[in-house]
Design a protein around this motif. Sequence first.
Motif, PDB file in Angstrom:
ATOM      1  N   GLY A 148       0.806  -1.207   0.000  1.00  0.00           N
ATOM      2  CA  GLY A 148       0.000   0.000   0.000  1.00  0.00           C
ATOM      3  C   GLY A 148       0.847   1.268   0.000  1.00  0.00           C
ATOM      4  O   GLY A 148       2.074   1.212  -0.115  1.00  0.00           O
ATOM      5  N   SER A 149       0.162   2.404   0.151  1.00  0.00           N
ATOM      6  CA  SER A 149       0.852   3.690   0.093  1.00  0.00           C
ATOM      7  C   SER A 149       0.070   4.743   0.864  1.00  0.00           C
ATOM      8  O   SER A 149      -1.168   4.697   0.915  1.00  0.00           O
ATOM      9  CB  SER A 149       1.016   4.125  -1.364  1.00  0.00           C
ATOM     10  N   PHE A 150       0.794   5.686   1.476  1.00  0.00           N
ATOM     11  CA  PHE A 150       0.207   6.838   2.152  1.00  0.00           C
ATOM     12  C   PHE A 150       0.899   8.102   1.665  1.00  0.00           C
ATOM     13  O   PHE A 150       2.124   8.121   1.515  1.00  0.00           O
ATOM     14  CB  PHE A 150       0.387   6.757   3.673  1.00  0.00           C
ATOM     15  N   THR A 151       0.127   9.153   1.440  1.00  0.00           N
ATOM     16  CA  THR A 151       0.713  10.464   1.210  1.00  0.00           C
ATOM     17  C   THR A 151       0.826  11.160   2.558  1.00  0.00           C
ATOM     18  O   THR A 151      -0.167  11.371   3.241  1.00  0.00           O
ATOM     19  CB  THR A 151      -0.154  11.308   0.257  1.00  0.00           C
ATOM     20  N   LEU A 152       2.042  11.503   2.925  1.00  0.00           N
ATOM     21  CA  LEU A 152       2.304  12.003   4.274  1.00  0.00           C
ATOM     22  C   LEU A 152       2.065  13.505   4.388  1.00  0.00           C
ATOM     23  O   LEU A 152       2.289  14.270   3.444  1.00  0.00           O
ATOM     24  CB  LEU A 152       3.748  11.692   4.673  1.00  0.00           C
ATOM     25  N   ALA A 153       1.648  13.923   5.566  1.00  0.00           N
ATOM     26  CA  ALA A 153       1.557  15.339   5.895  1.00  0.00           C
ATOM     27  C   ALA A 153       2.964  15.885   6.130  1.00  0.00           C
ATOM     28  O   ALA A 153       3.939  15.127   6.274  1.00  0.00           O
ATOM     29  CB  ALA A 153       0.685  15.536   7.132  1.00  0.00           C
ATOM     30  N   ASN A 154       3.068  17.195   6.179  1.00  0.00           N
ATOM     31  CA  ASN A 154       4.355  17.884   6.262  1.00  0.00           C
ATOM     32  C   ASN A 154       5.286  17.322   7.332  1.00  0.00           C
ATOM     33  O   ASN A 154       6.382  16.841   7.044  1.00  0.00           O
ATOM     34  CB  ASN A 154       4.096  19.381   6.517  1.00  0.00           C
ATOM     35  N   LYS A 155       4.880  17.376   8.594  1.00  0.00           N
ATOM     36  CA  LYS A 155       5.760  16.974   9.676  1.00  0.00           C
ATOM     37  C   LYS A 155       6.028  15.461   9.661  1.00  0.00           C
ATOM     38  O   LYS A 155       7.129  15.022   9.992  1.00  0.00           O
ATOM     39  CB  LYS A 155       5.157  17.395  11.033  1.00  0.00           C
ATOM     40  N   GLU A 156       5.020  14.676   9.288  1.00  0.00           N
ATOM     41  CA  GLU A 156       5.232  13.228   9.161  1.00  0.00           C
ATOM     42  C   GLU A 156       6.339  12.951   8.150  1.00  0.00           C
ATOM     43  O   GLU A 156       7.236  12.144   8.405  1.00  0.00           O
ATOM     44  CB  GLU A 156       3.955  12.537   8.683  1.00  0.00           C
ATOM     45  N   PHE A 157       6.243  13.610   7.014  1.00  0.00           N
ATOM     46  CA  PHE A 157       7.250  13.409   5.967  1.00  0.00           C
ATOM     47  C   PHE A 157       8.643  13.771   6.468  1.00  0.00           C
ATOM     48  O   PHE A 157       9.607  13.028   6.276  1.00  0.00           O
ATOM     49  CB  PHE A 157       6.904  14.244   4.732  1.00  0.00           C
ATOM     50  N   GLN A 158       8.772  14.922   7.106  1.00  0.00           N
ATOM     51  CA  GLN A 158      10.088  15.364   7.548  1.00  0.00           C
ATOM     52  C   GLN A 158      10.684  14.419   8.590  1.00  0.00           C
ATOM     53  O   GLN A 158      11.887  14.159   8.592  1.00  0.00           O
ATOM     54  CB  GLN A 158       9.994  16.780   8.107  1.00  0.00           C
ATOM     55  N   MET A 159       9.835  13.891   9.475  1.00  0.00           N
ATOM     56  CA  MET A 159      10.339  12.979  10.503  1.00  0.00           C
ATOM     57  C   MET A 159      10.816  11.666   9.897  1.00  0.00           C
ATOM     58  O   MET A 159      11.918  11.190  10.198  1.00  0.00           O
ATOM     59  CB  MET A 159       9.266  12.717  11.558  1.00  0.00           C
ATOM     60  N   ILE A 160       9.998  11.059   9.022  1.00  0.00           N
ATOM     61  CA  ILE A 160      10.401   9.772   8.459  1.00  0.00           C
ATOM     62  C   ILE A 160      11.567   9.947   7.491  1.00  0.00           C
ATOM     63  O   ILE A 160      12.420   9.072   7.357  1.00  0.00           O
ATOM     64  CB  ILE A 160       9.202   9.062   7.777  1.00  0.00           C
ATOM     65  N   GLU A 161      11.633  11.097   6.817  1.00  0.00           N
ATOM     66  CA  GLU A 161      12.773  11.360   5.933  1.00  0.00           C
ATOM     67  C   GLU A 161      14.067  11.392   6.740  1.00  0.00           C
ATOM     68  O   GLU A 161      15.075  10.777   6.363  1.00  0.00           O
ATOM     69  CB  GLU A 161      12.590  12.680   5.191  1.00  0.00           C
ATOM     70  N   LEU A 162      14.038  12.092   7.858  1.00  0.00           N
ATOM     71  CA  LEU A 162      15.225  12.174   8.704  1.00  0.00           C
ATOM     72  C   LEU A 162      15.640  10.794   9.198  1.00  0.00           C
ATOM     73  O   LEU A 162      16.817  10.431   9.186  1.00  0.00           O
ATOM     74  CB  LEU A 162      14.942  13.107   9.887  1.00  0.00           C
ATOM     75  N   LEU A 163      14.656   9.988   9.607  1.00  0.00           N
ATOM     76  CA  LEU A 163      14.947   8.653  10.108  1.00  0.00           C
ATOM     77  C   LEU A 163      15.460   7.727   9.005  1.00  0.00           C
ATOM     78  O   LEU A 163      16.384   6.940   9.224  1.00  0.00           O
ATOM     79  CB  LEU A 163      13.700   8.061  10.757  1.00  0.00           C
ATOM     80  N   MET A 164      14.870   7.812   7.821  1.00  0.00           N
ATOM     81  CA  MET A 164      15.282   6.921   6.735  1.00  0.00           C
ATOM     82  C   MET A 164      16.638   7.295   6.167  1.00  0.00           C
ATOM     83  O   MET A 164      17.366   6.439   5.659  1.00  0.00           O
ATOM     84  CB  MET A 164      14.225   6.905   5.626  1.00  0.00           C
ATOM     85  N   ARG A 165      16.994   8.557   6.254  1.00  0.00           N
ATOM     86  CA  ARG A 165      18.327   8.957   5.792  1.00  0.00           C
ATOM     87  C   ARG A 165      19.406   8.580   6.806  1.00  0.00           C
ATOM     88  O   ARG A 165      20.597   8.574   6.465  1.00  0.00           O
ATOM     89  CB  ARG A 165      18.364  10.467   5.542  1.00  0.00           C
TER      90      ARG A 165
END
Length: 228
Positions: A148-165
């Motif tokens: 599946g897939s989710f389009t993330l909200a602003n802060k969600e995106f920034q948090m998971i981006e930081l963690l995945m990097r």
Amino acid sequence: MRLLLAEDEVSLSKAIAAILKKNNYTVDTAYDGIEALEYLETNEYDGVILDVMMPQLDGISVLQKLRKVGNHVPVMLLTAKAEVDDKVLGLDSGANDYLTKPFAAKELLARIRAMTRGNTGASQADSKLHLGNVTLDCATFALSSPFGSFTLANKEFQMIELLMRNPKQIFSAEQFMDRIWGFEANAESNVVWTYISYLRKKLTALRADIEIKARRGAGYSLELREDA
């Protein structure tokens, strides 16, 4: 991703900040060179946008002072001065890019992505991050897996981006607050736990083989599930 925007024209600053925030950047704004330096001395940024013609201290001088103290944060100079000699001076002073006014929002965003790519460790031209069976598309803000897939909200995106990097790296709540919420006066530290909860629910729904682990008294890290 956290950016500093230093632009003395208030209306333009607000317009640029709105564009950046809409595209999931956290933005701090300064209106003169001295204020910009103060922000840079006390905070960590992924990139800086500096207007060349600013009061108190011009953008070139701010850039030169940054490089003199060994701060290599990516810097884009933003200016109405389009002469070749002006561009050469800016680039020779340590700028990573030089954008002349007026400019299109799409070009500004593309240049920011290019400027910060090496700084964040992204190596793929399509800006997709992969960890386990999960993919984060930094262009569409979609978090996906084969289920599946989710389009993330602003802060969600920034948090998971930081963690995945930065897999396995522990980030404290204070670090999340500093890098993502910045100087938002109404933000409280417990908001970090709330967004971690949102992301955990999405990862569960995606049947992800990665998880956000909590380290008591330390913070959070993103790691492969032990049962994966």
